[in-house]
Write a protein that holds these residues in place. Structure first.
Motif, PDB file in Angstrom:
ATOM      1  N   THR A 243       0.863  -1.184   0.000  1.00  0.00           N
ATOM      2  CA  THR A 243       0.000   0.000   0.000  1.00  0.00           C
ATOM      3  C   THR A 243       0.898   1.233   0.000  1.00  0.00           C
ATOM      4  O   THR A 243       2.058   1.168   0.416  1.00  0.00           O
ATOM      5  CB  THR A 243      -0.907   0.029   1.249  1.00  0.00           C
ATOM      6  OG1 THR A 243      -0.102  -0.194   2.405  1.00  0.00           O
ATOM      7  CG2 THR A 243      -1.995  -1.006   1.172  1.00  0.00           C
ATOM      8  N   GLY A 244       0.347   2.353  -0.480  1.00  0.00           N
ATOM      9  CA  GLY A 244       1.123   3.594  -0.508  1.00  0.00           C
ATOM     10  C   GLY A 244       1.755   3.862  -1.854  1.00  0.00           C
ATOM     11  O   GLY A 244       2.533   4.802  -2.006  1.00  0.00           O
ATOM     12  N   ASP A 245       1.419   3.042  -2.872  1.00  0.00           N
ATOM     13  CA  ASP A 245       2.033   3.170  -4.185  1.00  0.00           C
ATOM     14  C   ASP A 245       0.983   2.953  -5.275  1.00  0.00           C
ATOM     15  O   ASP A 245       0.178   2.021  -5.186  1.00  0.00           O
ATOM     16  CB  ASP A 245       3.128   2.104  -4.320  1.00  0.00           C
ATOM     17  CG  ASP A 245       4.250   2.545  -5.248  1.00  0.00           C
ATOM     18  OD1 ASP A 245       4.138   3.630  -5.826  1.00  0.00           O
ATOM     19  OD2 ASP A 245       5.228   1.781  -5.408  1.00  0.00           O
ATOM     20  N   ASP A 246       0.984   3.811  -6.309  1.00  0.00           N
ATOM     21  CA  ASP A 246       0.092   3.640  -7.458  1.00  0.00           C
ATOM     22  C   ASP A 246       0.829   2.772  -8.482  1.00  0.00           C
ATOM     23  O   ASP A 246       1.831   3.190  -9.060  1.00  0.00           O
ATOM     24  CB  ASP A 246      -0.247   5.009  -8.058  1.00  0.00           C
ATOM     25  CG  ASP A 246      -1.311   4.923  -9.149  1.00  0.00           C
ATOM     26  OD1 ASP A 246      -1.525   3.822  -9.694  1.00  0.00           O
ATOM     27  OD2 ASP A 246      -1.927   5.959  -9.464  1.00  0.00           O
ATOM     28  N   LEU A 247       0.334   1.564  -8.686  1.00  0.00           N
ATOM     29  CA  LEU A 247       1.036   0.602  -9.544  1.00  0.00           C
ATOM     30  C   LEU A 247       0.580   0.631 -11.006  1.00  0.00           C
ATOM     31  O   LEU A 247       0.978  -0.220 -11.800  1.00  0.00           O
ATOM     32  CB  LEU A 247       0.845  -0.820  -8.995  1.00  0.00           C
ATOM     33  CG  LEU A 247       1.528  -1.130  -7.660  1.00  0.00           C
ATOM     34  CD1 LEU A 247       1.173  -2.534  -7.195  1.00  0.00           C
ATOM     35  CD2 LEU A 247       3.034  -0.992  -7.774  1.00  0.00           C
ATOM     36  N   ARG A 248      -0.251   1.614 -11.373  1.00  0.00           N
ATOM     37  CA  ARG A 248      -0.811   1.601 -12.734  1.00  0.00           C
ATOM     38  C   ARG A 248       0.248   1.761 -13.829  1.00  0.00           C
ATOM     39  O   ARG A 248       0.141   1.155 -14.889  1.00  0.00           O
ATOM     40  CB  ARG A 248      -1.895   2.676 -12.876  1.00  0.00           C
ATOM     41  CG  ARG A 248      -3.207   2.248 -12.241  1.00  0.00           C
ATOM     42  CD  ARG A 248      -4.260   3.325 -12.351  1.00  0.00           C
ATOM     43  NE  ARG A 248      -3.946   4.479 -11.529  1.00  0.00           N
ATOM     44  CZ  ARG A 248      -4.693   5.578 -11.470  1.00  0.00           C
ATOM     45  NH1 ARG A 248      -5.786   5.650 -12.203  1.00  0.00           N
ATOM     46  NH2 ARG A 248      -4.365   6.580 -10.681  1.00  0.00           N
ATOM     47  N   GLN A 249       1.281   2.569 -13.577  1.00  0.00           N
ATOM     48  CA  GLN A 249       2.331   2.729 -14.595  1.00  0.00           C
ATOM     49  C   GLN A 249       3.116   1.429 -14.757  1.00  0.00           C
ATOM     50  O   GLN A 249       3.376   0.992 -15.873  1.00  0.00           O
ATOM     51  CB  GLN A 249       3.267   3.888 -14.230  1.00  0.00           C
ATOM     52  CG  GLN A 249       4.373   4.099 -15.266  1.00  0.00           C
ATOM     53  CD  GLN A 249       4.988   5.485 -15.183  1.00  0.00           C
ATOM     54  OE1 GLN A 249       4.293   6.484 -15.334  1.00  0.00           O
ATOM     55  NE2 GLN A 249       6.287   5.562 -14.938  1.00  0.00           N
ATOM     56  N   ASP A 250       3.465   0.812 -13.622  1.00  0.00           N
ATOM     57  CA  ASP A 250       4.174  -0.482 -13.674  1.00  0.00           C
ATOM     58  C   ASP A 250       3.313  -1.525 -14.393  1.00  0.00           C
ATOM     59  O   ASP A 250       3.818  -2.326 -15.177  1.00  0.00           O
ATOM     60  CB  ASP A 250       4.495  -0.976 -12.259  1.00  0.00           C
ATOM     61  CG  ASP A 250       5.639  -0.197 -11.632  1.00  0.00           C
ATOM     62  OD1 ASP A 250       6.711  -0.769 -11.474  1.00  0.00           O
ATOM     63  OD2 ASP A 250       5.459   0.990 -11.336  1.00  0.00           O
ATOM     64  N   GLN A 251       2.010  -1.504 -14.097  1.00  0.00           N
ATOM     65  CA  GLN A 251       1.080  -2.449 -14.703  1.00  0.00           C
ATOM     66  C   GLN A 251       1.058  -2.274 -16.227  1.00  0.00           C
ATOM     67  O   GLN A 251       1.099  -3.243 -16.984  1.00  0.00           O
ATOM     68  CB  GLN A 251      -0.319  -2.203 -14.132  1.00  0.00           C
ATOM     69  CG  GLN A 251      -1.400  -3.130 -14.633  1.00  0.00           C
ATOM     70  CD  GLN A 251      -2.710  -2.876 -13.899  1.00  0.00           C
ATOM     71  OE1 GLN A 251      -2.937  -3.406 -12.822  1.00  0.00           O
ATOM     72  NE2 GLN A 251      -3.573  -2.051 -14.461  1.00  0.00           N
ATOM     73  N   LEU A 252       1.032  -1.008 -16.684  1.00  0.00           N
ATOM     74  CA  LEU A 252       1.032  -0.725 -18.124  1.00  0.00           C
ATOM     75  C   LEU A 252       2.310  -1.244 -18.774  1.00  0.00           C
ATOM     76  O   LEU A 252       2.271  -1.892 -19.823  1.00  0.00           O
ATOM     77  CB  LEU A 252       0.892   0.784 -18.369  1.00  0.00           C
ATOM     78  CG  LEU A 252       1.138   1.225 -19.824  1.00  0.00           C
ATOM     79  CD1 LEU A 252       0.040   0.708 -20.756  1.00  0.00           C
ATOM     80  CD2 LEU A 252       1.245   2.739 -19.941  1.00  0.00           C
ATOM     81  N   VAL A 253       3.466  -0.964 -18.145  1.00  0.00           N
ATOM     82  CA  VAL A 253       4.751  -1.394 -18.720  1.00  0.00           C
ATOM     83  C   VAL A 253       4.794  -2.916 -18.847  1.00  0.00           C
ATOM     84  O   VAL A 253       5.201  -3.452 -19.883  1.00  0.00           O
ATOM     85  CB  VAL A 253       5.952  -0.871 -17.879  1.00  0.00           C
ATOM     86  CG1 VAL A 253       7.265  -1.466 -18.371  1.00  0.00           C
ATOM     87  CG2 VAL A 253       6.003   0.650 -17.947  1.00  0.00           C
TER      88      VAL A 253
END
Length: 494
Positions: A243-253
């Motif tokens: 928690t405490g992190d937006d993982l959407r960019q990592d998910q896209l990559v």
């Protein structure tokens, strides 16, 4: 084929006469490819008939292709009824697609950032509501709906313990102890999960419980949790939850790496990539598949600066060149080449020996994609990360393995250039998504990736361009200095 997209762009859509003529021509056009259909669904096309035509073309594609199109199209889905209906219909009839569409929508509904207005959240909530209604019409729909609700309960429990431990004023050993106790407590319903539950991160597997003793809390600032789940066949599935992190960019990559891997395999080029799974479950939490491995920093520290010694220790074969089992060395060389090409194309930044990882069987891979599209917090960062340690693991620049590595790079680069249109259209669709490095300059995201494909060059010149990149990376002094400084900082933190 691409003539249609050029034709659509040339039409003056505010001129009723031109619009009428264009729409008469549209149905007579030869069927377009999926990547051209995606271009017509981009932000530059707002005519509903043209967009419906593009959706109809996607309807003819298989679910396998859709895994990537849907992910990139999620931002425009809510604003385009034909696309939304199409995605809902496909997702309702496919467990994997339904699982991911549900979680993508949940995250967007949760996004309260300034760039995501209330009207957008309402639109995404409407698509989720329509999806749930459509789901109940399918034979196993009510059961699948129950599954998604149970997944939500699981994520709520994991988020609760993750936050508690992150803010707890106790040392790491006590945090680990508390996590193990929490997982073992039957009242938290994690020690035994009945009936088996498809894992949100990977719905192709179902979990029946967890192994509390295998739990861990990582050292880093956000204290991510390592939780090992038990699958229906008794095997283990370790994942990281934080928690405490937006993982959407990592998910896209990771999605783009997975797509590129498919495109390479389609041309019979298996570069032994390891696109581990990532799923954002909210704008500040998510799960990451844990791949047992060692960072290059840890490996060179343990083996006195030598990755070759690491590979040899894990895969000994006295008869093989360099004393490493042939399959392991082959995996290492190929995966190094694959990730060099892909991370260069995506402009992945902030590369250092702590986020370059190596599994015992030779699989090399990158983690942590907080900087993409050429952004980098470090000065004088090279366009591609190919460090001395990686080359030493192949036997040095004079070895036959290094020559093979270069050959794999050239083949991968020229192969992916042939699919540049698809990849660029996916980035175009993500222009309005809440992905940090795209949001900074949305109009330049596609341009930055296009530049690295060097589409104006012939294949021979493109290979020469990539060879020059390799030479620049090998000879770059600054990254060596930065890696050393990073190593010192990490040492003092520990």
């Amino acid at each position: 084929m691409q003539a249609l997209t050029k034709f659509v762009k040339s039409v003056q859509w505010d001129n009723p006469v031109e619009v009428r003529q264009a729409l008469q021509i549209l149905p007579k056009w030869t069927a377009i490819d999926v990547d051209d259909a995606l271009e017509l669904l981009g932000p530059s096309t707002d005519n509903p008939i043209v967009r419906a035509y593009a959706v109809d073309r996607l309807r003819k594609s298989d679910d396998e292709a859709l895994k990537f199109e849907k992910a990139a199209a999620e931002d425009s889905a809510a604003q385009d009824s034909s696309l939304a209906r199409f995605l809902i219909s496909r997702a309702a009839n496919n467990l994997m697609l339904g699982n991911y569409l549900h979680w993508y929508l949940m995250v967007e509904c949760d996004d309260r950032s300034p760039t995501q207005g209330q009207e957008h959240r309402k639109l995404f909530a409407k698509v989720e509501y329509d999806f749930m209604i459509e789901l109940t019409k399918t034979p196993d729909g009510p059961e699948r709906r129950k599954t998604l609700l149970r997944q939500g309960e699981l994520i709520t429990v994991l988020s609760k313990i993750s936050k508690e431990l992150r803010f707890a004023r106790i040392d790491r050993p006590h945090k680990i102890e508390r996590l193990k106790k929490f997982l073992a407590d039957p009242s938290n319903e994690l020690i035994k999960i009945e009936p088996p539950l498809p894992l949100p991160l990977d719905p192709s597997v179902s979990i029946t419980g967890c192994f509390p003793d295998a739990a861990n809390v990582f050292k880093s600032t956000l204290n991510p949790l390592l939780i090992t789940f038990k699958l229906t066949d008794g095997t283990k599935y370790p994942l990281i939850f934080k928690t405490g992190d937006d993982l959407r960019q990592d998910q896209l990559v990771i999605q783009i790496i997975t797509l590129m891997d498919r495109l390479l395999r389609k041309e019979n080029l298996d570069l032994k990539l390891t696109p581990y799974r990532i799923l954002a479950t909210s704008t500040s939490a998510g799960a990451v598949q844990f791949v047992p491995s060692m960072s290059l920093a840890a490996a060179v520290a343990k083996y006195k600066g030598s990755l070759l010694a690491y590979l040899r220790d894990n895969n000994p074969d006295r008869q093989a060149p360099l004393g490493v089992r042939k399959e392991a060395m082959d995996t290492y060389v190929k995966s190094c080449a694959g990730y060099c090409v892909i991370t260069y194309l995506l402009g992945v930044g902030d590369r250092h020996l702590d986020n370059l990882l190596l599994a015992p069987d030779g699989h090399f891979f990158h983690a942590d994609f907080g900087y993409i599209l050429g952004r980098d917090p470090k000065p004088f960062a090279p366009l591609m990360k190919l460090c001395r340690e990686m080359i030493e693991g192949m036997g040095g620049t004079g070895s036959s393995q290094y020559a093979q590595f270069k050959q794999h790079c050239f083949t991968a680069y020229t192969t992916l250039r042939k699919s540049a249109n698809l990849i660029l259209n996916l980035f175009a669709l993500m222009q309005d998504a809440n992905v940090p490095d795209i949001r900074i300059e949305p109009d330049k995201a596609v341009l930055k990736v296009r530049e690295r494909f060097c589409l104006e060059l012939s294949e021979e010149d493109a290979i020469r361009h990539f060879e020059a990149l390799i030479q620049d990376s090998v000879g770059a002094i600054m990254p060596v200095v930065i890696d050393r400084l990073h190593g010192f900082v990490q040492h003092f933190r520990a």
